[in-house]
Design a protein around this motif. Structure first.
Motif, PDB file in Angstrom:
ATOM      1  N   HIS A   1       0.846  -1.193   0.000  1.00 10.13           N
ATOM      2  CA  HIS A   1       0.000   0.000   0.000  1.00 10.13           C
ATOM      3  C   HIS A   1       0.888   1.252   0.000  1.00 10.13           C
ATOM      4  O   HIS A   1       1.127   1.857   1.057  1.00 10.13           O
TER       5      HIS A   1
ATOM      6  N   TYR B   1       2.095   5.057  -0.230  1.00 11.47           N
ATOM      7  CA  TYR B   1       1.445   6.308   0.133  1.00 11.47           C
ATOM      8  C   TYR B   1       1.396   7.273  -1.056  1.00 11.47           C
ATOM      9  O   TYR B   1       0.435   8.007  -1.219  1.00 11.47           O
ATOM     10  N   VAL B   2       2.469   7.273  -1.847  1.00 10.07           N
ATOM     11  CA  VAL B   2       2.563   8.173  -2.994  1.00 10.07           C
ATOM     12  C   VAL B   2       3.178   7.412  -4.168  1.00 10.07           C
ATOM     13  O   VAL B   2       4.159   6.683  -3.990  1.00 10.07           O
TER      14      VAL B   2
ATOM     15  N   THR C   1       0.053  10.653  -7.380  1.00  9.99           N
ATOM     16  CA  THR C   1      -1.158  10.349  -6.628  1.00  9.99           C
ATOM     17  C   THR C   1      -0.803  10.087  -5.179  1.00  9.99           C
ATOM     18  O   THR C   1       0.087   9.279  -4.889  1.00  9.99           O
ATOM     19  N   VAL C   2      -1.446  10.801  -4.278  1.00  8.86           N
ATOM     20  CA  VAL C   2      -1.313  10.530  -2.843  1.00  8.86           C
ATOM     21  C   VAL C   2      -2.425   9.542  -2.473  1.00  8.86           C
ATOM     22  O   VAL C   2      -3.603   9.871  -2.538  1.00  8.86           O
ATOM     23  N   HIS C   3      -2.035   8.339  -2.084  1.00  9.49           N
ATOM     24  CA  HIS C   3      -3.012   7.276  -1.821  1.00  9.49           C
ATOM     25  C   HIS C   3      -3.425   7.203  -0.355  1.00  9.49           C
ATOM     26  O   HIS C   3      -4.469   6.633  -0.040  1.00  9.49           O
ATOM     27  N   HIS C   4      -2.587   7.769   0.538  1.00  9.51           N
ATOM     28  CA  HIS C   4      -2.781   7.538   1.972  1.00  9.51           C
ATOM     29  C   HIS C   4      -2.487   8.815   2.743  1.00  9.51           C
ATOM     30  O   HIS C   4      -1.556   9.562   2.416  1.00  9.51           O
ATOM     31  N   HIS C   5      -3.270   9.074   3.768  1.00  7.38           N
ATOM     32  CA  HIS C   5      -3.033  10.204   4.652  1.00  7.38           C
ATOM     33  C   HIS C   5      -1.669  10.032   5.340  1.00  7.38           C
ATOM     34  O   HIS C   5      -1.343   8.964   5.847  1.00  7.38           O
TER      35      HIS C   5
ATOM     36  N   ASN D   1      -3.466  14.693   2.562  1.00  8.07           N
ATOM     37  CA  ASN D   1      -4.585  13.769   2.407  1.00  8.07           C
ATOM     38  C   ASN D   1      -4.579  13.174   1.000  1.00  8.07           C
ATOM     39  O   ASN D   1      -3.960  13.733   0.085  1.00  8.07           O
ATOM     40  N   PRO D   2      -5.265  12.049   0.828  1.00 11.41           N
ATOM     41  CA  PRO D   2      -5.329  11.452  -0.511  1.00 11.41           C
ATOM     42  C   PRO D   2      -5.818  12.453  -1.541  1.00 11.41           C
ATOM     43  O   PRO D   2      -6.833  13.136  -1.346  1.00 11.41           O
ATOM     44  N   THR D   3      -5.071  12.576  -2.631  1.00 14.99           N
ATOM     45  CA  THR D   3      -5.419  13.530  -3.682  1.00 14.99           C
ATOM     46  C   THR D   3      -4.630  13.209  -4.935  1.00 14.99           C
ATOM     47  O   THR D   3      -3.688  12.395  -4.920  1.00 14.99           O
ATOM     48  N   THR D   4      -4.976  13.857  -6.006  1.00 15.43           N
ATOM     49  CA  THR D   4      -4.222  13.760  -7.256  1.00 15.43           C
ATOM     50  C   THR D   4      -3.407  15.036  -7.436  1.00 15.43           C
ATOM     51  O   THR D   4      -3.950  16.146  -7.340  1.00 15.43           O
TER      52      THR D   4
END
Length: 281
Positions: free
Chosen positions: A124, A126-127, A152-156, A221-224
């Protein structure tokens, strides 16, 4: 009498002068006098010779025979007519030419490259990074640099993530580690959020980030992340860093959480500085 007299003694100016003095006494006016000198300046070897207008530099070479069992024949790179130089090359000029050639070799391969290096074993991340661009290449300090990033940020995450930077510089054809000094080089950061604290206090982000709605403070936070090619101004650098900042670099940045690599990218780029060793005019 031979038409060519050649000296191949050690690279010692006084020794070569002595040998050529004896050769000069024995030779007729139609004999070429040759030296296999590499380091000593030819005019210093021949300056006191009676036949210095017949003096040339001539290095032995080996011809490979068709029969490998035979010994190589040593011959000389010859010229039909002696080449006479009015003066020796200025040593500073020669050094500049050598540096220029080195600069061409270094920066001919200084195109910016990148890759996402999150291990396949990371379940998993994070980025993850999907695109990076940087120009010009090499990057000039100070000056403008255009940077583009898609990720892509996948995880806080926030202060729970550590950053590990490994930086190498290409020196004499070998990648050499750049040790950490004043937050430059191969450094570890236990709380990378500290770098963004100023933006949090000012409650603002760099204009390039703000224009595209990108975050610049912890936690993330999760974001593109989609930063199109945007111009940043590189700062003026203390001249004492000019040598360090000129050359080709390889930088690997890893995000660490609980011992796992949860984000990673690696770049190669060339940089130059007006006062750098390879940045003369």
């Amino acid at each position: 009498m031979s038409a060519l007299a050649r000296e191949c003694v050690y690279e010692d100016l006084d020794l070569k002068r002595g040998v050529h003095g004896k050769i000069d006494d024995l030779c007729k006016d139609d004999v070429l006098i040759a030296s296999a000198a590499s380091a000593p300046i030819p005019s210093l070897i021949s300056q006191n010779l009676r036949h210095k207008n017949r003096f040339i530099v001539c290095h032995p070479v080996k011809n490979r025979p068709q029969d490998p069992s035979k010994t190589f024949d040593k011959k000389c790179v010859s010229v039909k007519t002696p080449v006479i130089l009015n003066q020796d090359f200025d040593r500073v000029f020669i050094l500049k030419v050598a540096i220029l050639l080195l600069k061409i070799v270094v920066f001919s391969e200084a195109a910016f490259t990148w890759k996402d290096c999150v291990p396949s074993t990371t379940a998993h991340p994070y980025v993850t990074f999907t695109s990076m661009s940087l120009s010009p290449s090499p990057v000039m300090f100070p000056g403008n640099v255009t940077v583009g990033i898609q990720a892509t940020v996948h995880h806080h995450f926030g202060s729970d993530v550590k950053i590990r930077v490994h930086m190498d510089k290409l020196l004499l054809g070998q990648w050499t580690n750049v040790p950490c000094n004043n937050n430059f080089g191969s450094c570890n950061y236990d709380n990378p959020c500290e770098f963004f604290s100023a933006y949090k206090i000012m409650e603002t982000c760099p204009a390039q980030f703000a224009a595209h709605g990108l975050p610049c403070t912890c936690p993330f936070n999760p974001t593109t992340i989609n930063l199109p090619p945007s111009v940043f101004v590189e700062p003026h650098i203390d001249p004492k860093w000019s040598f360090i900042l000129t050359g080709k670099f390889r930088v690997k940045v890893e995000m660490i959480h609980g011992g796992d690599i949860v984000g990673c990218f690696e770049i190669e780029l060339g940089t130059t500085h007006p006062g750098g060793f390879l940045a003369f005019r």
